[in-house]
Design a protein around this motif. Sequence first.
Motif, short mmCIF file in Angstrom:
data_model
loop_
_atom_site.label_atom_id
_atom_site.label_comp_id
_atom_site.label_asym_id
_atom_site.label_seq_id
_atom_site.Cartn_x
_atom_site.Cartn_y
_atom_site.Cartn_z
N MET A 71 -20.42 -20.20 -51.09
CA MET A 71 -19.70 -21.41 -50.69
C MET A 71 -18.55 -21.23 -49.53
N THR A 72 -18.07 -22.33 -49.05
CA THR A 72 -16.95 -22.35 -47.99
C THR A 72 -15.62 -22.50 -48.91
N LYS A 73 -14.94 -21.42 -48.81
CA LYS A 73 -13.34 -21.06 -49.29
C LYS A 73 -12.61 -20.27 -48.70
N PRO A 74 -11.36 -20.87 -48.38
CA PRO A 74 -10.78 -22.13 -48.63
C PRO A 74 -11.49 -23.12 -47.48
N CYS A 75 -11.58 -24.45 -47.97
CA CYS A 75 -12.17 -25.30 -47.10
C CYS A 75 -11.16 -26.36 -46.48
N ILE A 76 -11.35 -26.85 -45.58
CA ILE A 76 -10.46 -27.92 -44.77
C ILE A 76 -10.38 -28.90 -45.75
N VAL A 77 -9.03 -29.53 -46.21
CA VAL A 77 -8.87 -30.68 -46.95
C VAL A 77 -8.12 -31.75 -46.22
N VAL A 78 -8.31 -32.91 -46.89
CA VAL A 78 -7.60 -34.04 -45.99
C VAL A 78 -6.66 -34.68 -47.09
N ASN A 79 -5.66 -35.31 -46.41
CA ASN A 79 -4.56 -35.89 -47.25
C ASN A 79 -5.03 -37.43 -47.27
N PRO A 80 -4.88 -37.98 -48.40
CA PRO A 80 -5.18 -39.33 -48.86
C PRO A 80 -4.69 -40.44 -47.67
N GLU A 81 -3.55 -40.32 -47.07
CA GLU A 81 -3.06 -41.12 -46.13
C GLU A 81 -3.47 -40.87 -44.56
N LEU A 82 -4.30 -39.81 -44.50
CA LEU A 82 -4.74 -39.64 -43.36
C LEU A 82 -5.72 -40.88 -42.64
N GLY A 83 -5.31 -41.45 -41.56
CA GLY A 83 -6.11 -42.59 -40.99
C GLY A 83 -7.50 -42.04 -40.77
N VAL A 84 -8.80 -43.03 -40.90
CA VAL A 84 -9.84 -42.93 -40.78
C VAL A 84 -10.28 -42.19 -39.43
N GLU A 85 -9.62 -42.80 -38.44
CA GLU A 85 -9.78 -42.21 -36.91
C GLU A 85 -9.67 -40.93 -36.93
N TYR A 86 -8.48 -40.33 -37.50
CA TYR A 86 -7.92 -38.78 -37.52
C TYR A 86 -8.78 -38.01 -38.27
N VAL A 87 -9.54 -38.66 -39.20
CA VAL A 87 -10.21 -37.87 -40.11
C VAL A 87 -11.53 -37.47 -39.47
N ALA A 88 -11.95 -38.51 -38.55
CA ALA A 88 -13.29 -38.37 -37.83
C ALA A 88 -12.77 -37.26 -36.48
N ARG A 89 -11.53 -37.46 -36.04
CA ARG A 89 -11.19 -36.37 -35.02
C ARG A 89 -11.43 -35.14 -35.68
N LEU A 90 -10.67 -34.90 -36.82
CA LEU A 90 -10.73 -33.66 -37.49
C LEU A 90 -12.06 -32.99 -37.64
N PHE A 91 -13.08 -34.05 -38.18
CA PHE A 91 -14.42 -33.57 -38.54
C PHE A 91 -14.78 -33.14 -37.17
N ALA A 92 -14.99 -34.03 -35.99
CA ALA A 92 -15.46 -33.51 -35.00
C ALA A 92 -14.81 -32.08 -34.35
N GLN A 93 -13.67 -31.90 -34.55
CA GLN A 93 -13.10 -30.71 -33.76
C GLN A 93 -13.44 -29.48 -34.49
N SER A 94 -13.73 -29.51 -36.07
CA SER A 94 -13.71 -28.69 -36.73
C SER A 94 -15.26 -28.64 -37.05
N ARG A 95 -16.28 -29.50 -36.56
CA ARG A 95 -17.53 -29.34 -36.88
C ARG A 95 -18.09 -29.35 -38.28
N ILE A 96 -17.32 -30.30 -39.06
CA ILE A 96 -17.41 -30.43 -40.57
C ILE A 96 -17.98 -31.81 -40.80
N ARG A 97 -18.36 -32.17 -41.99
CA ARG A 97 -19.06 -33.37 -42.25
C ARG A 97 -18.44 -33.90 -43.47
#
Lengths: 151, 116
Positions: free
Chosen positions: A75-101
């Motif tokens: 498993m991956t632990k700790p894993c990157i977690v997202v806050n419910p209020e985070l904007g979708v475009e920022y989620v996309a940027r976070l995913f791209a920068q950290s190479r996660i899906r």
Amino acid sequence: MMKAEEIMTKQVITIRGSATVAEAVALMKEKGLRALVVEPRTETDPYGMVSETDIIYKVAAFGHDPKQMRVYEIMTKPCIVVNPELGVEYVARLFAQSRIRRAPVIKGGLLGIISVSDILRKSDFVEKPKSNFLLYCDENPNAPEARIYED
Amino acid sequence: MMKAEQIMTKEVVTIQGSATVADAVKLMKDKQLRALIVEPRSATDPYGMVTETDIVYKVVAKFIEDKIEVAREEARAICAAKGATSPECAAAWDVLEELQAEAAHQRSKKKVKSSL
């Protein structure tokens, strides 16, 4: 901007780190999921995640027996977690920068899971593409550059 | 050992490289697929693929190119207002150069990494 909580998948299945990989596979097949969340064991313990990629890359690729391997080994632990209020475009940027899906959506507890599939299928990025400038105007409505564009 | 052909998904949807990303998204949504194959244009042309990860990483998160555009406009406006030799003008172009360096750095990183 749409928020993570608006497009996340709310049906999340958790598994213990001590479960076997075979159990994780059975759960994924049964529920039609690509990842399971590994719940923290204590209040200070982080969230973890085990994905189909983990299982294929680390178990299937080596011909290991999934019944003999435990989730905590891959498993991956700790894993990157997202806050419910985070904007979708920022989620996309976070995913791209950290190479996660995908990442669990956490606030107080586990609320859901958000993946590139959720972003592709449920967000409004095709209908309403947001340039950085538009995001900037959203965040700074009183900036002179933003006011020029008011209707 | 089982073979790839025994477990592969046979329903494959292709798209032209010249289609818009919006077309690709629509096709992926309609067909419930997470990747499309880009067919070779000629006998010597290689196969290509576009995945939902490509779209989310490179389109939804496309901030940096827009940032550069905004910075360039700002630099032009500042230099026009304060004069081409003013420190404000020099600082504005520095911001633009930093962004361009960041974008170039991201592009060079992307080359070595696969999108999958």
